[in-house]
Scaffold this active site. Structure first.
Site, PDB file in Angstrom:
ATOM      1  N   GLY A  21     -72.918 -70.432   0.571  1.00  0.00           N
ATOM      2  CA  GLY A  21     -72.359 -70.423   1.923  1.00  0.00           C
ATOM      3  C   GLY A  21     -73.460 -70.511   2.972  1.00  0.00           C
ATOM      4  N   THR A  24     -73.353 -72.424   7.093  1.00  0.00           N
ATOM      5  CA  THR A  24     -72.692 -71.959   8.329  1.00  0.00           C
ATOM      6  C   THR A  24     -72.986 -70.470   8.558  1.00  0.00           C
ATOM      7  OG1 THR A  24     -70.683 -71.242   7.172  1.00  0.00           O
ATOM      8  CG2 THR A  24     -70.723 -73.543   7.955  1.00  0.00           C
ATOM      9  N   LEU A  26     -73.512 -66.627   9.053  1.00  0.00           N
ATOM     10  CA  LEU A  26     -74.590 -65.681   8.749  1.00  0.00           C
ATOM     11  C   LEU A  26     -75.543 -66.226   7.690  1.00  0.00           C
ATOM     12  CD1 LEU A  26     -72.575 -62.312   8.767  1.00  0.00           C
ATOM     13  CD2 LEU A  26     -73.844 -63.399  10.629  1.00  0.00           C
ATOM     14  N   TYR A 154     -66.013 -52.187   4.340  1.00  0.00           N
ATOM     15  CA  TYR A 154     -64.798 -51.812   3.596  1.00  0.00           C
ATOM     16  C   TYR A 154     -64.938 -52.060   2.086  1.00  0.00           C
ATOM     17  CZ  TYR A 154     -63.134 -56.698   4.425  1.00  0.00           C
ATOM     18  OH  TYR A 154     -62.995 -58.068   4.485  1.00  0.00           O
TER      19      TYR A 154
HETATM   20  C1  HXC Z   1     -51.624 -65.934   3.914  1.00  0.00           C
HETATM   21  C2  HXC Z   1     -52.779 -67.714   2.951  1.00  0.00           C
HETATM   22  C3  HXC Z   1     -53.571 -67.844   4.137  1.00  0.00           C
HETATM   23  C4  HXC Z   1     -53.322 -66.931   5.220  1.00  0.00           C
HETATM   24  C5  HXC Z   1     -54.189 -69.355   2.716  1.00  0.00           C
HETATM   25  N1  HXC Z   1     -53.189 -68.668   2.118  1.00  0.00           N
HETATM   26  N2  HXC Z   1     -54.436 -68.870   3.929  1.00  0.00           N
HETATM   27  N3  HXC Z   1     -51.814 -66.772   2.853  1.00  0.00           N
HETATM   28  N4  HXC Z   1     -52.340 -66.004   5.068  1.00  0.00           N
HETATM   29  N5  HXC Z   1     -54.031 -66.987   6.341  1.00  0.00           N
HETATM   30  C6  HXC Z   1     -52.616 -68.926   0.800  1.00  0.00           C
HETATM   31  C7  HXC Z   1     -52.040 -70.331   0.692  1.00  0.00           C
HETATM   32  O1  HXC Z   1     -50.706 -70.387   1.198  1.00  0.00           O
HETATM   33  C8  HXC Z   1     -52.099 -70.558  -0.822  1.00  0.00           C
HETATM   34  O2  HXC Z   1     -51.051 -69.883  -1.486  1.00  0.00           O
HETATM   35  C9  HXC Z   1     -53.366 -69.835  -1.243  1.00  0.00           C
HETATM   36  O3  HXC Z   1     -53.640 -68.896  -0.190  1.00  0.00           O
HETATM   37  C10 HXC Z   1     -54.532 -70.799  -1.370  1.00  0.00           C
HETATM   38  O4  HXC Z   1     -54.666 -71.499  -0.141  1.00  0.00           O
HETATM   39  P1  HXC Z   1     -55.640 -72.744   0.014  1.00  0.00           P
HETATM   40  O5  HXC Z   1     -55.658 -73.149   1.445  1.00  0.00           O
HETATM   41  O6  HXC Z   1     -55.300 -73.772  -1.028  1.00  0.00           O
HETATM   42  O7  HXC Z   1     -57.026 -72.075  -0.439  1.00  0.00           O
HETATM   43  P2  HXC Z   1     -58.484 -72.657  -0.425  1.00  0.00           P
HETATM   44  O8  HXC Z   1     -58.472 -74.117  -0.041  1.00  0.00           O
HETATM   45  O9  HXC Z   1     -59.118 -72.244  -1.687  1.00  0.00           O
HETATM   46  O10 HXC Z   1     -59.168 -71.890   0.824  1.00  0.00           O
HETATM   47  C11 HXC Z   1     -59.577 -70.545   0.695  1.00  0.00           C
HETATM   48  C12 HXC Z   1     -59.313 -69.770   1.980  1.00  0.00           C
HETATM   49  C13 HXC Z   1     -59.914 -70.502   3.230  1.00  0.00           C
HETATM   50  C14 HXC Z   1     -59.931 -68.374   1.812  1.00  0.00           C
HETATM   51  C15 HXC Z   1     -57.803 -69.633   2.182  1.00  0.00           C
HETATM   52  O11 HXC Z   1     -59.686 -69.770   4.418  1.00  0.00           O
HETATM   53  C16 HXC Z   1     -61.398 -70.764   3.086  1.00  0.00           C
HETATM   54  O12 HXC Z   1     -61.811 -71.779   2.528  1.00  0.00           O
HETATM   55  N6  HXC Z   1     -62.242 -69.853   3.587  1.00  0.00           N
HETATM   56  C17 HXC Z   1     -63.724 -69.948   3.478  1.00  0.00           C
HETATM   57  C18 HXC Z   1     -64.459 -69.388   4.650  1.00  0.00           C
HETATM   58  C19 HXC Z   1     -64.008 -68.043   5.125  1.00  0.00           C
HETATM   59  O13 HXC Z   1     -62.911 -67.560   4.813  1.00  0.00           O
HETATM   60  N7  HXC Z   1     -64.882 -67.405   5.907  1.00  0.00           N
HETATM   61  C20 HXC Z   1     -64.601 -66.102   6.486  1.00  0.00           C
HETATM   62  C21 HXC Z   1     -65.387 -65.062   5.788  1.00  0.00           C
HETATM   63  S1  HXC Z   1     -65.350 -63.698   6.810  1.00  0.00           S
HETATM   64  P3  HXC Z   1     -49.691 -70.645  -1.989  1.00  0.00           P
HETATM   65  O14 HXC Z   1     -48.922 -69.586  -2.674  1.00  0.00           O
HETATM   66  O15 HXC Z   1     -49.040 -71.153  -0.710  1.00  0.00           O
HETATM   67  O16 HXC Z   1     -50.145 -71.766  -2.891  1.00  0.00           O
HETATM   68  C22 HXC Z   1     -65.456 -62.275   5.983  1.00  0.00           C
HETATM   69  C23 HXC Z   1     -65.697 -61.097   6.890  1.00  0.00           C
HETATM   70  C24 HXC Z   1     -65.506 -59.775   6.213  1.00  0.00           C
HETATM   71  O17 HXC Z   1     -65.360 -62.243   4.807  1.00  0.00           O
HETATM   72  C25 HXC Z   1     -65.645 -58.578   7.090  1.00  0.00           C
HETATM   73  C26 HXC Z   1     -65.351 -58.685   8.546  1.00  0.00           C
HETATM   74  C27 HXC Z   1     -65.736 -57.486   9.341  1.00  0.00           C
HETATM   75  P1  NAP Z   2     -68.499 -68.360   7.178  1.00  0.00           P
HETATM   76  O1  NAP Z   2     -69.400 -69.116   8.101  1.00  0.00           O
HETATM   77  O2  NAP Z   2     -67.096 -68.823   7.025  1.00  0.00           O
HETATM   78  O3  NAP Z   2     -69.207 -68.293   5.755  1.00  0.00           O
HETATM   79  C1  NAP Z   2     -68.561 -68.424   4.537  1.00  0.00           C
HETATM   80  C2  NAP Z   2     -69.249 -69.513   3.746  1.00  0.00           C
HETATM   81  O4  NAP Z   2     -68.760 -69.504   2.415  1.00  0.00           O
HETATM   82  C3  NAP Z   2     -69.029 -70.922   4.298  1.00  0.00           C
HETATM   83  O5  NAP Z   2     -70.271 -71.542   4.490  1.00  0.00           O
HETATM   84  C4  NAP Z   2     -68.241 -71.637   3.211  1.00  0.00           C
HETATM   85  O6  NAP Z   2     -68.625 -73.005   3.146  1.00  0.00           O
HETATM   86  C5  NAP Z   2     -68.662 -70.845   1.976  1.00  0.00           C
HETATM   87  N1  NAP Z   2     -67.683 -70.916   0.894  1.00  0.00           N
HETATM   88  C6  NAP Z   2     -66.365 -70.591   0.930  1.00  0.00           C
HETATM   89  N2  NAP Z   2     -65.791 -70.804  -0.246  1.00  0.00           N
HETATM   90  C7  NAP Z   2     -66.763 -71.266  -1.082  1.00  0.00           C
HETATM   91  C8  NAP Z   2     -66.785 -71.664  -2.446  1.00  0.00           C
HETATM   92  N3  NAP Z   2     -65.675 -71.625  -3.206  1.00  0.00           N
HETATM   93  N4  NAP Z   2     -67.967 -72.075  -2.978  1.00  0.00           N
HETATM   94  C9  NAP Z   2     -69.082 -72.114  -2.213  1.00  0.00           C
HETATM   95  N5  NAP Z   2     -69.124 -71.754  -0.925  1.00  0.00           N
HETATM   96  C10 NAP Z   2     -67.969 -71.342  -0.374  1.00  0.00           C
HETATM   97  O7  NAP Z   2     -68.421 -66.822   7.645  1.00  0.00           O
HETATM   98  P2  NAP Z   2     -69.558 -65.717   7.894  1.00  0.00           P
HETATM   99  O8  NAP Z   2     -68.996 -64.780   8.887  1.00  0.00           O
HETATM  100  O9  NAP Z   2     -70.871 -66.342   8.114  1.00  0.00           O
HETATM  101  O10 NAP Z   2     -69.578 -64.967   6.490  1.00  0.00           O
HETATM  102  C11 NAP Z   2     -70.743 -64.909   5.668  1.00  0.00           C
HETATM  103  C12 NAP Z   2     -70.712 -63.655   4.829  1.00  0.00           C
HETATM  104  O11 NAP Z   2     -70.801 -62.507   5.659  1.00  0.00           O
HETATM  105  C13 NAP Z   2     -69.455 -63.475   4.005  1.00  0.00           C
HETATM  106  O12 NAP Z   2     -69.774 -62.930   2.749  1.00  0.00           O
HETATM  107  C14 NAP Z   2     -68.655 -62.482   4.805  1.00  0.00           C
HETATM  108  O13 NAP Z   2     -67.749 -61.759   4.026  1.00  0.00           O
HETATM  109  C15 NAP Z   2     -69.776 -61.600   5.313  1.00  0.00           C
HETATM  110  N6  NAP Z   2     -69.432 -60.779   6.469  1.00  0.00           N
HETATM  111  C16 NAP Z   2     -69.272 -61.351   7.691  1.00  0.00           C
HETATM  112  C17 NAP Z   2     -69.000 -60.537   8.763  1.00  0.00           C
HETATM  113  C18 NAP Z   2     -68.858 -61.090  10.154  1.00  0.00           C
HETATM  114  O14 NAP Z   2     -68.574 -60.314  11.071  1.00  0.00           O
HETATM  115  N7  NAP Z   2     -69.087 -62.359  10.387  1.00  0.00           N
HETATM  116  C19 NAP Z   2     -68.862 -59.159   8.583  1.00  0.00           C
HETATM  117  C20 NAP Z   2     -69.018 -58.624   7.311  1.00  0.00           C
HETATM  118  C21 NAP Z   2     -69.319 -59.458   6.260  1.00  0.00           C
HETATM  119  P3  NAP Z   2     -67.639 -74.202   2.645  1.00  0.00           P
HETATM  120  O15 NAP Z   2     -66.396 -74.072   3.427  1.00  0.00           O
HETATM  121  O16 NAP Z   2     -68.445 -75.446   2.908  1.00  0.00           O
HETATM  122  O17 NAP Z   2     -67.460 -73.975   1.181  1.00  0.00           O
END
Ligand code: HXC
Ligand code: NAP
Length: 289
Positions: A21, A24, A26, A154
């Site tokens: 990851g 993008t 962090l 968490y």
């Molecule tokens: C409910 C959802 C949903 C949502 C997807 N689904 N988004 N359900 N609410 N918002 C469901 C879909 O309907 C589907 O189920 C299943 O999840 C898979 O969806 P896909 O879109 O096919 O999944 P995929 O393409 O693998 O994408 C994964 C993803 C997506 C997690 C849903 O958001 C992603 O690619 N995220 C990567 C980056 C990311 O999330 N970054 C944030 C990290 S922040 P069904 O049953 O319909 O098939 C973080 C911070 C932590 O972690 C702490 C903060 C303080």
């Molecule tokens: P982010 O930019 O969405 O980072 C998530 C990264 O994971 C993306 O670059 C995404 O790239 C990659 N990724 C997702 N699915 C993947 C897969 N299957 N294989 C490989 N790469 C994948 O969000 P962020 O806020 O910087 O988060 C970075 C980390 O910090 C995460 O572990 C998150 O839980 C943690 N974190 C963030 C916060 C916050 O406040 N921002 C707080 C606590 C913890 P692609 O879409 O190209 O795959």
């Protein structure tokens, strides 16, 4: 001060670091600082066009070397291919940052099992796939590798409405503590960071979508009264992966401005009581024998 780099020049010179990851948010910010400290970088994620653009910008900004490699961390063979490409380019790999994640907010009963898988497979399976591949390689090559995982507070408190993420992050925390002991004999260290709110497009768009952004403003939950700056996380991460932290393993460092503690302390919301109210309350509470 906290927005400036902290470690000595060349603190990571000669180290090659894989960041999942890394294109993008962090991951990108941490990677940029590691490059400034002399490291070589391999950034991986699913979107190669994002990685290639980031790699180019990082190299221009820092003068360092960045290899972008497409990889879905859910697929073990793809992780092995990243390792192979990294070794071919840089000779060896020293450090792994498990940073890739997926997340969204939702009441758990509204989720399908596929939604659960979508998050847990990136966070937990992705992290153990990468850690296992690198660990086998380090043990075979007798390299004293380092793993740093980006978790959240968490991971140990739990949190409703992000349950798949809480499951995944807690699992990675369990792996970190377990392997810190098991692989210590090989000189391999594993640690974690637990960031509070650090603005990124990826996290904010999924966890604080516009309709709830104001009401759930994270700044209001942080005793220090602000969100995190990417450089302060990069400083902490750089220290933990550097040889300066050679005696630290199996630990997780919170970097959240006191956010989780505020949520935990039973009377920690008393700052809403005004001085006038305290004057009045004192009349009720003082002098009770
Ligand atoms: C409910 C959802 C949903 C949502 C997807 N689904 N988004 N359900 N609410 N918002 C469901 C879909 O309907 C589907 O189920 C299943 O999840 C898979 O969806 P896909 O879109 O096919 O999944 P995929 O393409 O693998 O994408 C994964 C993803 C997506 C997690 C849903 O958001 C992603 O690619 N995220 C990567 C980056 C990311 O999330 N970054 C944030 C990290 S922040 P069904 O049953 O319909 O098939 C973080 C911070 C932590 O972690 C702490 C903060 C303080
Ligand atoms: P982010 O930019 O969405 O980072 C998530 C990264 O994971 C993306 O670059 C995404 O790239 C990659 N990724 C997702 N699915 C993947 C897969 N299957 N294989 C490989 N790469 C994948 O969000 P962020 O806020 O910087 O988060 C970075 C980390 O910090 C995460 O572990 C998150 O839980 C943690 N974190 C963030 C916060 C916050 O406040 N921002 C707080 C606590 C913890 P692609 O879409 O190209 O795959």
């Amino acid at each position: 001060m906290h927005t400036q780099g902290m470690l000595r020049d060349n603190a990571l010179k000669g180290k090659t670091i894989i960041i999942t990851g890394g294109g993008t948010g962090l991951g990108r910010s941490m990677g940029t600082y590691f490059l400034e400290l002399g490291a070589n970088l391999v950034i991986t994620s699913r979107k190669i066009e994002v990685l290639e653009k980031t790699a180019e910008e990082m190299m221009k900004q820092t003068g360092g070397q960045v290899l972008p490699v497409q990889c879905n961390v859910k697929e073990y063979e793809q992780v092995e291919a990243v390792l192979k490409a990294a070794v071919e380019k840089f000779g060896q790999v020293d450090i792994l940052i498990n940073n890739a994640a997926g997340n969204f907010i939702s009441p758990t009963e509204r989720l399908s099992h596929r939604a659960f898988d979508a998050v847990v497979d990136i966070v937990l399976k992705g992290s153990y796939n990468c850690t296992l591949a690198l660990g086998k390689y380090w043990i075979e090559k007798k390299i004293k590798g380092v793993v740093l995982s980006t978790l959240t507070t968490y991971a140990f408190t739990g949190s409703g409405w992000v349950v798949p993420s809480a499951c995944g992050k807690s699992g990675v925390w369990g792996m970190t503590k377990s392997l810190a002991v098991e692989w210590a004999k090989y000189g391999i260290r594993l640690n974690a960071v637990a960031p509070g709110p650090f603005p990124t497009e990826g996290a904010w768009s999924r966890l604080l979508p516009d309709p709830i952004k104001e009401k759930f403003d994270p700044v209001k939950k942080v005793p220090l009264g602000r969100v995190g700056d990417h450089q302060e996380l990069a400083n902490l991460a750089a220290y933990l992966i550097s040889d300066y932290a050679a005696y630290i393993t199996g630990d997780m460092v919170n970097i959240d401005g006191g956010e989780w503690l505020k949520g935990a302390g039973q009377f920690n919301n008393m700052d809403m009581v005004t001085d006038e109210m305290w004057d009045m309350l004192e009349m009720f509470t003082k002098g009770k024998k």
